[in-house]
Scaffold this active site. Structure first.
Site, short mmCIF file in Angstrom:
data_model
loop_
_atom_site.label_atom_id
_atom_site.label_comp_id
_atom_site.label_asym_id
_atom_site.label_seq_id
_atom_site.Cartn_x
_atom_site.Cartn_y
_atom_site.Cartn_z
N GLY A 20 40.76 24.68 36.29
CA GLY A 20 40.15 24.75 34.96
C GLY A 20 38.78 25.39 34.96
N LEU A 21 38.65 26.51 35.68
CA LEU A 21 37.33 27.09 35.90
C LEU A 21 36.90 28.09 34.83
CD1 LEU A 21 37.81 27.83 39.71
CD2 LEU A 21 36.39 26.02 38.72
N VAL A 26 41.76 29.19 27.13
CA VAL A 26 42.29 27.92 26.66
C VAL A 26 43.31 27.33 27.61
CG1 VAL A 26 43.54 26.79 24.78
CG2 VAL A 26 41.81 28.52 24.26
N GLU A 174 35.40 43.58 33.62
CA GLU A 174 36.59 42.77 33.86
C GLU A 174 37.83 43.60 34.19
OE1 GLU A 174 36.75 39.12 33.46
OE2 GLU A 174 34.59 39.29 33.62
N HIS A 250 40.04 38.29 26.96
CA HIS A 250 40.20 39.69 27.35
C HIS A 250 40.99 40.42 26.26
CE1 HIS A 250 39.90 38.48 31.87
NE2 HIS A 250 38.77 39.01 31.47
N CYS A 369 48.69 40.07 33.15
CA CYS A 369 47.56 39.70 34.02
C CYS A 369 47.90 39.92 35.49
CB CYS A 369 47.19 38.23 33.82
SG CYS A 369 46.25 37.89 32.32
#
Length: 445
Positions: A20-21, A26, A174, A250, A369
C-alpha cells in the site's frame, strides 16, 4: 521500412507483495498488507505474455528488481550482515523497510519512455528510464532499470540509452504511463503525446489539490529533447487536475492510444477541446480515430475500478485492433456493456480479449502497466537480446523457473525473513542467465 510494435512485459518478482505504498493509487491503498501470491502473479503475467505471442505479437520480458533492496537500506545507515540489515530496518523504520521491498517494478509502463527510430533525429530507438521521484519506493528503480534495458537492447547501432532525468520533483518523470504515440503506420513518423500533471517552474498554473501530480511538463520536454524529436511531431497535454484528485495517478488510467486510435475518457484532459484540436492538427494522415467515452457511459470511478483505459490496444496481423482487458472490466456491468458495444461500432477496434491479472490489479496496475511498448523494424528486432523474447521454449523455461523459486503465499511480515532474500537472489541470479543479461543486480557485482 516496415515497422511493428513489440511489447516487453515486466516479470513479477519473487517477493511480490502488497504494502500500500502508492498514495494516490486507490487500488494500491485499498489492498495494503493483504497476503499476496508471488507464484500466481508471475504466472498470470507470463500467461498474458504467451497469449499475445500466440496472437502473432512480438512479446518480450523484462527482469524484475532485487527486493528487498539491501543496498538502499545500507545507504540509509543500516549495517551488519544482510540478516541484521533486514531485522534492524524492519524494527526501526518499518515504512522505509517496506518501501525497499516494493514490488512496483513489475509495472514496466513506468520503466522508461521509448521513441522509435521513425521519430528520432539519428534514426535509433531511444530509451530514457523514468526517475519516478514522486514515490521513494519507485525512485529506487532507475539505475537497475537502465542496466536491464541496456542488456535487453544492447546493440549501439540501433539503440540509444540515456540516463534518467535529475532526481528532483521539478523533473518528475513516470515514463510511458504518461506517453502515447499516434501514427498512421508504425513505420511512419508519429505524433508523440506527452501527458503531464503540472508545471514545475510556474506554480500559477492549474494543479491537483489532493493527490500529487507525478509528471511535470519540464520532464516531458527534456525527454523529447534527449530523443531528438521535432516540435511538429510532439504534443504536450495536461492531465485534468480534478481526475488526479479522484485517483487517476497516470494518464494510462484514463487514456490509451495505438497507431491511429486514441481511446480516452471525456474528462481525461485539461482544456480537452484545445488538446484534441492540436492532436488533430499535428497528426500525419487523415485516418485518426478519436474514441471518447462519455461520463454517462462509464463513470470515472468505474473506469478506475475496472482499469478500462489501462487495457492494451494491439494491432493484429490482419490489421484489426484488439483490446487486452483485465477480467475486472468484464465483471463491471457498465464497462462490459460499453466494450460489447464498442467492438460493434465502426472503429478499428474489433475484439476484446480478457485476461486475469488480479494479482497486479490488487496492487494498482492493469495490463497496460505491465508492458513497455517498442515499435521496431525487422533489423532492430534481430538486434534485440533474443533470450528476452517469449516463444514456446522460453515460456516453459520461465514457468519452470517460477515453480522452482517462488512462494505460493507471501505476507508482509515475511519480507524480513533472511531466507526469502536468499531465495530471491538465487532466483534472480538464475534468471539473468536464462535471459542472457549479465550482471545487472548489485548483489552480482
Amino acid at each position: 521500412m516496415k515497422q511493428f510494435e513489440a511489447n516487453f512485459d515486466g516479470l513479477v518478482g519473487p517477493t511480490h507483495n502488497y504494502a500500500g505504498l502508492s498514495y494516490g493509487n486507490v487500488a494500491s491503498l485499498n489492498n495494503a498488507s493483504a497476503s499476496s501470491s508471488p507464484k500466481q502473479a508471475a504466472k498470470q503475467g507470463l500467461k498474458k505474455m504467451k497469449a499475445l505471442a500466440d496472437l502473432g505479437m512480438v512479446q518480450g520480458v523484462l527482469a524484475p528488481q532485487e527486493r528487498p533492496d539491501i543496498a538502499s537500506l545500507r545507504r540509509l545507515g543500516f549495517s551488519g550482515t544482510d540478516a541484521n540489515v533486514l531485522a534492524m530496518a524492519a524494527k526501526q523504520a518499518p515504512a522505509i523497510f517496506q518501501a525497499c521491498c516494493s514490488a512496483s517494478s513489475m509495472w514496466t509502463a513506468n520503466a522508461a519512455t521509448v521513441s522509435p527510430s521513425a521519430d528520432t533525429s539519428d534514426g535509433k530507438i531511444h530509451f530514457t528510464p523514468a526517475n519516478l521521484t514522486n514515490k521513494y519506493h519507485r525512485s529506487l528503480e532507475p539505475q537497475v532499470t537502465g542496466k536491464i534495458l541496456q542488456a535487453t537492447f544492447a546493440n549501439k547501432e540501433y539503440f540509444a540509452h540515456h540516463a534518467h532525468l535529475p532526481d528532483n520533483e521539478h523533473f518528475g518523470d513516470e515514463g510511458a504511463a504518461n506517453h502515447t504515440r499516434l501514427c498512421s503506420d508504425y513505420g511512419k513518423t508519429g505524433l508523440e503525446m506527452f501527458v503531464y500533471g503540472r508545471h514545475a517552474f510556474d506554480t500559477s498554473k492549474p494543479a491537483p489539490k489532493k493527490f500529487p501530480a507525478r509528471q511535470t511538463l519540464e520532464a516531458s520536454q527534456a525527454v523529447a529533447r534527449l530523443h531528438g524529436l521535432k516540435d511538429d511531431n510532439v504534443v504536450y497535454v495536461q492531465q485534468n487536475p480534478d481526475l488526479i484528485d479522484q485517483g487517476v495517478f497516470h494518464n494510462d488510467v484514463i487514456a490509451v492510444g495505438n497507431q491511429n486510435v486514441l481511446f480516452y475518457h471525456e474528462q481525461a484532459f485539461y482544456q480537452s477541446s484545445q488538446a484534441i484540436a492540436e492532436i488533430k492538427q499535428k497528426f500525419v494522415g487523415d485516418d485518426l480515430h478519436l474514441i471518447c467515452v462519455k461520463t454517462e457511459e462509464v463513470s470515472v470511478q468505474d473506469a478506475i475500478k475496472s482499469y478500462l483505459f489501462n487495457t492494451q490496444i494491439i494491432t493484429l496481423a490482419n490489421g484489426d485492433m484488439a483490446i487486452i482487458a483485465p477480467t475486472d472490466c468484464k465483471e463491471n456491468s457498465a464497462v462490459s456493456t460499453y466494450l460489447t458495444n464498442l467492438v460493434a461500432q465502426n472503429t478499428p477496434i474489433k475484439h476484446v480479449y480478457y485476461h486475469d491479472v488480479k494479482e497486479s490489479m490488487r496492487n494498482g496496475g492493469g495490463p497496460a502497466c505491465l508492458r513497455l511498448r517498442v515499435a521496431m523494424t525487422n533489423k532492430e528486432h534481430a538486434a534485440v537480446n533474443q533470450s528476452t523474447l517469449i516463444n514456446d521454449n522460453q515460456f516453459e523455461r520461465l514457468n519452470t523457473w517460477v515453480d522452482n523459486h517462488y512462494r505460493d503465499t507471501l505476507h508482509v511480515k515475511d519480507l524480513c525473513d533472511p531466507q526469502l532474500l536468499i531465495e530471491s537472489r538465487t532466483a534472480l541470479d538464475e534468471l539473468t542467465q536464462l535471459l542472457s543479461l549479465g550482471s545487472v543486480y548489485p548483489f552480482q557485482q
